[in-house]
Design a protein around this motif. Structure first.
Motif, PDB file in Angstrom:
ATOM      1  N   CYS A  76       0.828  -1.210   0.000  1.00 35.94           N
ATOM      2  CA  CYS A  76       0.000   0.000   0.000  1.00 35.94           C
ATOM      3  C   CYS A  76       0.860   1.256   0.000  1.00 35.94           C
ATOM      4  O   CYS A  76       1.841   1.362   0.723  1.00 35.94           O
ATOM      5  N   SER A  77       0.479   2.230  -0.827  1.00 39.94           N
ATOM      6  CA  SER A  77       1.223   3.487  -0.925  1.00 39.94           C
ATOM      7  C   SER A  77       0.621   4.585  -0.077  1.00 39.94           C
ATOM      8  O   SER A  77       1.084   5.715  -0.141  1.00 39.94           O
ATOM      9  N   PRO A  86      -8.902   5.304  -3.426  1.00 34.56           N
ATOM     10  CA  PRO A  86     -10.039   4.629  -4.074  1.00 34.56           C
ATOM     11  C   PRO A  86     -10.581   3.486  -3.215  1.00 34.56           C
ATOM     12  O   PRO A  86     -11.787   3.256  -3.185  1.00 34.56           O
ATOM     13  N   PHE A 129      -4.984   0.930  -7.367  1.00 30.46           N
ATOM     14  CA  PHE A 129      -4.200   1.079  -8.605  1.00 30.46           C
ATOM     15  C   PHE A 129      -3.071   0.054  -8.689  1.00 30.46           C
ATOM     16  O   PHE A 129      -2.652  -0.330  -9.763  1.00 30.46           O
ATOM     17  N   PHE A 130      -2.541  -0.299  -7.534  1.00 23.97           N
ATOM     18  CA  PHE A 130      -1.321  -1.104  -7.507  1.00 23.97           C
ATOM     19  C   PHE A 130      -1.576  -2.578  -7.196  1.00 23.97           C
ATOM     20  O   PHE A 130      -0.647  -3.365  -7.135  1.00 23.97           O
ATOM     21  N   VAL A 145      -4.436  -5.328   4.053  1.00 25.67           N
ATOM     22  CA  VAL A 145      -3.651  -4.232   3.483  1.00 25.67           C
ATOM     23  C   VAL A 145      -2.618  -3.808   4.525  1.00 25.67           C
ATOM     24  O   VAL A 145      -2.831  -3.983   5.733  1.00 25.67           O
TER      25      VAL A 145
HETATM   26  S1  SF4 Z   1      -5.660   2.563  -3.333  1.00 29.24           S
HETATM   27 FE1  SF4 Z   1      -4.212   0.909  -2.824  1.00 29.24          FE
HETATM   28  S2  SF4 Z   1      -2.290   1.937  -2.458  1.00 29.24           S
HETATM   29 FE2  SF4 Z   1      -3.869   3.527  -2.380  1.00 29.24          FE
HETATM   30  S3  SF4 Z   1      -4.430   3.697  -0.242  1.00 29.24           S
HETATM   31 FE3  SF4 Z   1      -5.832   2.231  -1.127  1.00 29.24          FE
HETATM   32  S4  SF4 Z   1      -4.827   0.228  -0.813  1.00 29.24           S
HETATM   33 FE4  SF4 Z   1      -3.271   1.779  -0.482  1.00 29.24          FE
END
Ligand code: SF4
Ligand code: SF4
Ligand code: SF4
Lengths: 632, 164
Positions: free
Chosen positions: B52-53, B59, B95-96, B110
């Motif tokens: 996770c970033s 999103p 996204f990732f 996460v």
């Molecule tokens: S979209 Fe993915 S990277 Fe961004 S906050 Fe949520 S889990 Fe973390």
């Protein structure tokens, strides 16, 4: 019963009938043989009757991992694969790292036993408890890389782990290996050849289960201690940078680098083909085995010249040194090309290079002529000859067909160069001249799978530090490489140690060479991980038991004292030049000391009855009595 | 706020991070229970850590219909398992692909930065993952890049940069 450390299950697959069974891991086996290599050697002794044809369906191919694999214990990532060897007709066994073993544990298995022979080419897909026998006609003939690509595409998952054989195995080359993560080779003693004889191209495996340890707090603490020891070790950074290739220059400097097929022990182009050169000019990235904090594998690329665009992982000292000094080649890029071919075709690099360099020496001596070798010019270091011969061996084509049975049989078949065929018990000698490192040499003589350093790896003798020998064995010479005294003690100690390391399936570089996991420490780790209560002496006993059951396997196949020897050159010709000049291998003295230490008969090399009893190997005694093998 | 930054080319693919994550959060060893995952392709030497970033527009949080996905008072990601209806929209939306499936409980997991003390970072042998303020990470990269810029020039003058 709940298992800690161990996955707790044994998977037995019958390839003839295409069925399988899953059974609990036997407590006996855990306590007496620990894991990995220990499990395999015991299983082979019990289930492979003497004198069977290694390529018949009667042979069994067995994969095992150890009780630390899948945990966070640094470098616990390995597996052993064993069977009766088609190359040597004795115990066959090889070990590799990477990410296959841990996946096997997560799928739930400590051991996988493959029996029988499939009618059609197949591969296995093991996904936890589901075992599928899948068609492999489209994979037959494919090299290791291609095969891996297709399997992952077919199964739609790139995270699957595989072990694969190459075309060399399919073509019946006797020294074909089994490859994990494309280039992690379990290459010695022809285990790939056995796999091919079973019509099995690959095993794909995926697991979702967890490994728990008996005492998590204690285990965590031990891991922290081990991490600290590894990170603070003087060998940490050289190994990180160069892996085992770091040793090429020192071995050359100490004057025991086998050069031009052991006709010399100093290679004038060593700098050009060194680990340093490789690291500085070719490596772009570091890679590691599962759970390793000393990732010593390197990803290289050749950017310019004839082989521009060639990339891959490794290589290690053995293949690098084999395809340079041993064959008289001073061009690093040619060696990288050769090693890439060997990996993709699925050959044992050491044996392949021995066959080629043996042929080169025969050619130099005039025993082989151009028209004997398909018109090739077998001058030392000739690029075309080296690469062509690798290909020809893998296809069993022309002169390659003769070499494809290994150097011992090639010499017998042609009736030339028997005394310079560098093998023990049919397995080719590695890249260290036994006259220049006598503990290593004695290791080749007695190793249970034939000439091999990995059964004992008496790395500490290279320290030339008499204090070490004095402290461990009461003999200062034991850890001086050119002395013969004390080597029996040194080698049996290191053999027991390596048997434990191979059974825990941790990395020998770290556990044994760097001396991170001595017997006492191993006992502590085993207890924290599995709950088995052992002390350092108990652990060493397990090592000794493994060595003895392997010896028993060999004895049953007819191996005796007279087979515990080295090629004549090492016994009769002193090292011709360099700092080890004049050194010779004092076989008889060392071997006697070793037998004494082992409590094996000095007349026959058979373990004493009392010894077998002491090690709880009553079934060996029974077997011996049944087939009339006399114990003293 | 400090985040975990990734230097993918340094990663050796040893999965020591996955093991430490699973041991810390689950008390057992299983890469498929980890909140960081390494994606590997041996043929090309690819080893790529994904986690996770901590986006500022998330999103995953926005799409969660039951508000199971949220940031706690320290700003770390959390998933309230009680509220989770297993629609896996969070997995879909990231996204990732940094939201993973807990293979035993079938719930999303996460990275929560181990509530401020990231275990994986501590254990990584290559420093492929580091826990830094964005600016500190940028500075690290700036120095690395500067060496690349100077490499040829220094070589020409016979000066060799020593590796750290
Ligand atoms: S979209 Fe993915 S990277 Fe961004 S906050 Fe949520 S889990 Fe973390
Ligand atoms: S910071 Fe903690 S939760 Fe996040 S990936 Fe690392 S170990 Fe797992
Ligand atoms: S611990 Fe570090 S080097 Fe190892 S896989 Fe994780 S990120 Fe990569």
């Amino acid at each position: 019963m709940k298992y800690y450390g161990y996955a707790g299950k044994i998977l037995r697959i019958n390839l003839t009938k295409r069925d399988f069974s899953i059974k609990n891991l036997e407590k006996d086996l855990m306590i007496n043989f620990l894991g990995g290599r220990g499990f395999n050697s015991k299983r082979l002794f019990d289930e492979i009757p003497p004198k069977i044809d290694p390529l018949s369906p009667e042979n069994k191919l067995i994969f095992s991992t150890g009780p630390l694999v899948g945990t966070m214990f640094p470098t616990a990532s390995r597996f052993n694969v064993s069977a009766k060897s088609p190359q040597t007709n004795i115990l066959g066994d090889s070990n590799a790292g990477g990410h296959f073993a841990s996946e096997m544990k997560y799928a739930g298995y400590d051991q996988i036993i493959l029996e029988g022979r499939s009618k059609e080419p197949i591969y296995l897909y093991i996904n936890d408890d589901s075992i599928e026998f899948l068609d492999a006609k489209h994979l037959w003939g494919k090299d290791v890389y291609e095969c891996d690509r297709i399997i992952k595409k077919d199964l739609g998952d790139k995270s699957i782990q595989t072990v694969i054989i190459g075309p060399a195995a399919e073509n019946g080359v006797k020294f074909a290996g089994i490859f994990a993560n494309l280039m992690r080779a379990a290459a010695r003693t022809g285990m790939g050849t056995v796999m091919a004889s079973k019509n099995l191209k690959a095993i794909a495996i995926k697991g979702s289960k967890s490994i728990e340890v008996a005492n998590p707090k204690k285990f965590e603490k031990i891991i922290e201690e081990i991490e600290e020891e590894i990170y603070n070790h003087p060998q940490y950074w050289p190994r990180r940078k160069m892996g085992t290739t770091r040793i090429l220059l020192p071995v050359n400097a100490m004057g025991f680098l086998p050069t031009r097929h052991f006709t010399s022990t100093v290679f004038e182009f060593a700098e050009n083909v060194s680990g340093e050169k490789l690291a500085e000019e070719y490596n772009i990235k570091v890679r590691g085995c599962f759970s390793c904090i000393l990732p010593c594998s390197r990803f290289y690329i050749i950017k310019e010249g004839k082989y521009a665009g060639l990339y891959g992982e490794g290589p290690e000292y053995e293949p690098l040194s084999s395809f340079t000094a041993r064959v008289g080649n001073g061009n690093l890029q040619v060696a990288l090309k050769a090693i890439d071919m060997v990996n993709k075709l699925g050959l044992d690099a050491i044996t392949t290079a021995e066959c080629i360099s043996w042929a080169m020496e025969c050619y130099e001596k005039g025993w082989l002529k151009k028209n004997d070798v398909d018109g090739l010019d077998l001058t030392w270091g000739n690029e075309e000859a080296i690469l062509k011969l690798i290909e020809k061996i893998s296809k069993r084509e022309g002169f390659g067909d003769i070499l494809a049975d290994g150097v011992k049989k090639a010499a017998e078949k042609l009736g030339i160069g028997k005394e310079i065929a560098m093998h023990v018990k049919g397995l080719e000698i590695i890249q260290a001249d036994p006259r220049g490192a006598k503990g290593y040499g004695l290791g080749y003589v007695v190793a249970s799978r034939g000439a091999d350093h990995l059964r004992s790896e008496p790395f500490m003798e290279l320290s030339d530090d008499p204090k070490k020998g004095e402290k461990l064995f009461g003999i200062p010479e034991a850890t001086i490489r050119l002395e013969y005294k004390g080597k029996g003690k040194l080698v049996s100690y290191c053999e027991d140690w390596c048997a434990i390391v191979d059974s825990l399936e941790v990395c020998k570089n770290v556990a044994e060479n760097m001396e991170i996991l001595p017997f006492d420490k191993a006992a502590e780790v085993i207890e924290a991980a599995t709950g088995l209560k052992l002390n350092g002496n108990d652990v060493r006993k397990i090592g000794e038991r493994i060595i003895n059951i392997e010896r028993a396997f060999l004895i049953r196949e007819g191996i005796r004292k007279e087979h515990d020897t080295l090629p004549k050159r090492f016994l009769e010709e002193p090292i011709p030049s360099g700092v080890s000049k004049g050194s010779i291998f004092e076989l008889e003295k060392m071997l006697n000391e070793y037998y004494e230490e082992r409590e094996w008969s000095k007349k026959t090399g058979i373990p004493y009855r009392e010894k077998l009893k002491e090690l709880n190997l009553e079934n060996v005694i029974e077997q011996f009595e049944k087939i009339g093998i006399e114990m003293e | 706020m400090k985040k975990i930054f990734i230097d993918a080319f340094k990663c050796a693919g040893c999965k020591y991070c996955e093991l430490s994550c699973s041991f810390y959060h689950e008390g057992k060893f299983n890469p498929k229970l980890s909140r960081i995952r390494i994606f590997k392709e041996d043929e090309y030497g690819i080893d790529n850590p994904i986690l996770c970033s901590l986006c500022s527009y998330c999103p995953c949080i926005n799409i969660c219909p039951t508000n199971a996905f949220y940031r706690n008072e320290k700003g770390f990601m959390e998933i309230n398992i009680e509220k989770c209806i297993k629609c896996y929209k969070c997995i879909e939306s990231c996204f990732f692909g940094a939201v993973f499936l807990h293979i035993e409980k079938n719930i999303p997991i996460v990275c929560n930065l181990c509530n401020g003390d990231p275990q994986c970072v501590k254990k990584c042998p290559t420093k492929a993952i580091v826990f830094l303020e964005p600016n500190e990470f940028a500075k690290k990269k700036n120095y690395e890049y500067s060496r690349i810029v100077y490499q040829d020039f220094l070589n020409k003058h016979g000066i060799k940069i020593k590796s750290d």
